[in-house]
Design a protein around this motif. Structure first.
Motif, PDB file in Angstrom:
ATOM      1  N   TRP A 125      35.261  32.940  43.175  1.00 21.26           N
ATOM      2  CA  TRP A 125      34.352  32.512  42.123  1.00 21.26           C
ATOM      3  C   TRP A 125      34.925  32.800  40.737  1.00 21.26           C
ATOM      4  N   LEU A 126      34.488  32.028  39.748  1.00 23.17           N
ATOM      5  CA  LEU A 126      34.936  32.223  38.372  1.00 23.17           C
ATOM      6  C   LEU A 126      34.050  33.185  37.596  1.00 23.17           C
ATOM      7  N   ASN A 127      32.796  33.365  38.006  1.00 23.33           N
ATOM      8  CA  ASN A 127      31.900  34.275  37.305  1.00 23.33           C
ATOM      9  C   ASN A 127      32.124  35.713  37.767  1.00 23.33           C
ATOM     10  N   PRO A 128      32.250  36.665  36.839  1.00 18.59           N
ATOM     11  CA  PRO A 128      32.556  38.047  37.220  1.00 18.59           C
ATOM     12  C   PRO A 128      31.465  38.728  38.037  1.00 18.59           C
ATOM     13  N   ASP A 129      30.212  38.250  37.940  1.00 19.49           N
ATOM     14  CA  ASP A 129      29.159  38.849  38.751  1.00 19.49           C
ATOM     15  C   ASP A 129      29.200  38.345  40.194  1.00 19.49           C
TER      16      ASP A 129
ATOM     17  N   PRO B   3      36.759  40.780  38.303  1.00 15.70           N
ATOM     18  CA  PRO B   3      38.041  40.386  37.709  1.00 15.70           C
ATOM     19  C   PRO B   3      39.244  40.948  38.475  1.00 15.70           C
ATOM     20  N   TYR B   4      39.085  42.126  39.061  1.00 14.40           N
ATOM     21  CA  TYR B   4      40.182  42.702  39.847  1.00 14.40           C
ATOM     22  C   TYR B   4      40.489  41.842  41.072  1.00 14.40           C
TER      23      TYR B   4
ATOM     24  N   ARG C 268      43.247  36.415  32.068  1.00 13.83           N
ATOM     25  CA  ARG C 268      42.977  36.514  30.632  1.00 13.83           C
ATOM     26  C   ARG C 268      42.122  35.334  30.161  1.00 13.83           C
ATOM     27  N   LEU C 269      42.450  34.128  30.623  1.00 14.61           N
ATOM     28  CA  LEU C 269      41.660  32.954  30.252  1.00 14.61           C
ATOM     29  C   LEU C 269      40.244  33.032  30.828  1.00 14.61           C
TER      30      LEU C 269
ATOM     31  N   ALA D 192      40.961  42.143  27.927  1.00 15.40           N
ATOM     32  CA  ALA D 192      40.689  43.498  28.410  1.00 15.40           C
ATOM     33  C   ALA D 192      40.564  43.534  29.929  1.00 15.40           C
ATOM     34  N   ALA D 193      39.861  42.571  30.488  1.00 11.20           N
ATOM     35  CA  ALA D 193      39.675  42.539  31.942  1.00 11.20           C
ATOM     36  C   ALA D 193      41.001  42.303  32.659  1.00 11.20           C
TER      37      ALA D 193
END
Length: 416
Positions: free
Chosen positions: A246-250, A254-255, A308-309, A314-315
């Motif tokens: 998925w593209l959403n961090p929730d 990100p890891y 990064r994109l 930071a993530a």
């Protein structure tokens, strides 16, 4: 192949985005005349897009970076029907509340890739429910029905493949391609949108829109598709053994997102750098040519740039540092994915195979047993000898238990 002169078509050709175009020469000429407007549609079938949609998002990003105006079309109306393309059976019908929730989740990702606003060249986000919900059925059939023939529609892969497999295609789904064509005609009227882009599986639907705009509005419209990607080993982009990327961090940390790209097959590094990053082509050529262990450095750059994109600088840095500590130092990191279990359950002890399933490192007890029996299951970096070995509080180190599946998948288990 036709030599293109416009910046957008030159970029997408050189970087591997271009699969088909209704009239490449005419579109190139149109873009040389000045900025234009293009759109890509996204139905709201889940609360997030996954990396299978990333090529389309990057197409819109390049469209804007080369001086043009992108439109993100949210399929609030068409999602109520469901696109039959590539499906053997009808999509699950979603409620209006489900669609609204999914749309809210999907919209979040685009602000990372596009600049939205009211100024010239700024991206716009629109919802096709705004016009599809207002259609008068009889009037719509009378005005637009004559422009579509059943004979032609039966030749499209989305219809032909379903019928060849003797799977039913409902009248509801049959209307999807008509509504998608109507979207293009509507966006021409509202926004003077001249180009629809999409994956190659959308080719038939896009052609319908180009032809409808020409017949009804005498508009000169164009269609462009990107190739449907698989990895070098044939795996579908955006899918892993653990589910969608998925593209959403929730929906995916990100890891874990970073790790997906870090684990890219060697043969795909150059291609993915061209498609999913904005790195110069000469630098990509240098990285692509690396061999042996050096290709791993190129994979880290790939993972850093894409993360990064998608999630910010930071993530991306945090994910890279977490990976470095985990793999190079063997250290625990607070940034590793974490699952919690009731403290009482852990105190009583859990069979190792069951713990791997609870942690999401195996889909079933059988898969977990095979993982451990093959030597691929570790607790605190020590291989588990027997799938039935009990894991309890005595395995806690600094308040957590580190589980590892294979060489690259790690999760921390924490009692609560």
């Amino acid at each position: 192949m036709t030599t293109v002169r416009s910046e957008f078509l030159r970029v997408v050709t050189e970087r591997g985005f271009l699969h088909q175009c209704t009239d490449l020469e005419a579109l190139d000429k149109r873009l040389l005349e000045g900025p234009a407007t293009a759109y890509i549609g996204f139905d709201c079938t889940a609360e997030s897009l996954h990396v299978g949609s990333l090529m389309q998002i990057m197409l819109l990003r390049w469209w804007q970076k080369t001086g043009n105006t992108p439109i993100v079309l949210m399929g609030g109306g068409t999602t109520r029907i469901g696109d039959p393309t590539g499906k053997d059976e009808s999509r699950k019908m979603l409620s209006d509340a489900d669609i609204a929730r999914n749309m809210a989740g999907i919209q979040k990702v685009f602000a990372k890739y596009l600049s939205f606003g009211s100024a010239t060249g700024e991206a716009a986000m629109v919802n096709n429910a705004d016009w599809l919900d207002q259609l008068n059925y009889i009037g719509f059939l009378r005005d637009y029905g004559p422009h579509f023939t059943i004979n032609r529609m039966m030749t499209f892969d989305s219809v032909k493949l379903r019928l060849e497999r003797e799977q039913p295609l409902t009248f509801l789904e049959f209307n999807y391609m008509i509504l998608q064509a109507y979207d293009f005609a509507e966006l021409w009227q509202r926004n003077k949108c001249v180009l629809q882009m999409g994956g190659s599986d959308q080719w038939g639907n896009i052609i319908n829109g180009v032809e409808l705009g020409r017949r009804v509005h005498q508009a000169e419209l164009y269609g462009l598709t990107s190739p449907l990607l698989t990895t070098s080993s044939g795996a579908k982009m955006g899918k892993t053994a653990n589910g969608a990327v998925w593209l959403n961090p929730d929906m995916l940390s990100p890891y874990d997102f970073w790790q997906y790209w870090r684990n890219t097959e060697d043969a795909d590094v150059g291609r993915f750098l061209k498609l999913y990053t904005e790195m110069p082509l000469d630098e990509i050529a240098r990285l692509e040519a690396l061999g042996g262990a050096e290709i791993n450095e190129a994979k880290k750059i790939l993972a850093n740039e894409i993360t990064r994109l998608a999630h910010g600088e930071a993530a991306a840095l945090e994910a890279a540092e977490t990976a470095r500590k985990t793999f190079e130092e063997g250290a625990l990191s607070d940034n590793l994915p974490t699952v919690t279990l009731p403290a009482t359950e852990l105190a009583a002890g859990i069979p190792a195979f069951a713990l791997f399933v609870k942690a999401g490192l195996a889909a079933s007890n059988g898969e977990a047993r095979r993982l451990i029996q093959g030597g691929g299951g570790k607790v605190n970096d020590v291989a588990v000898k027997d799938p039935a070995d009990m894991v309890g509080n005595d395995a806690l180190k600094d308040g957590v238990i580190k589980l590892t599946a294979g060489k690259k998948r790690h999760i921390l288990v924490k009692p609560e």
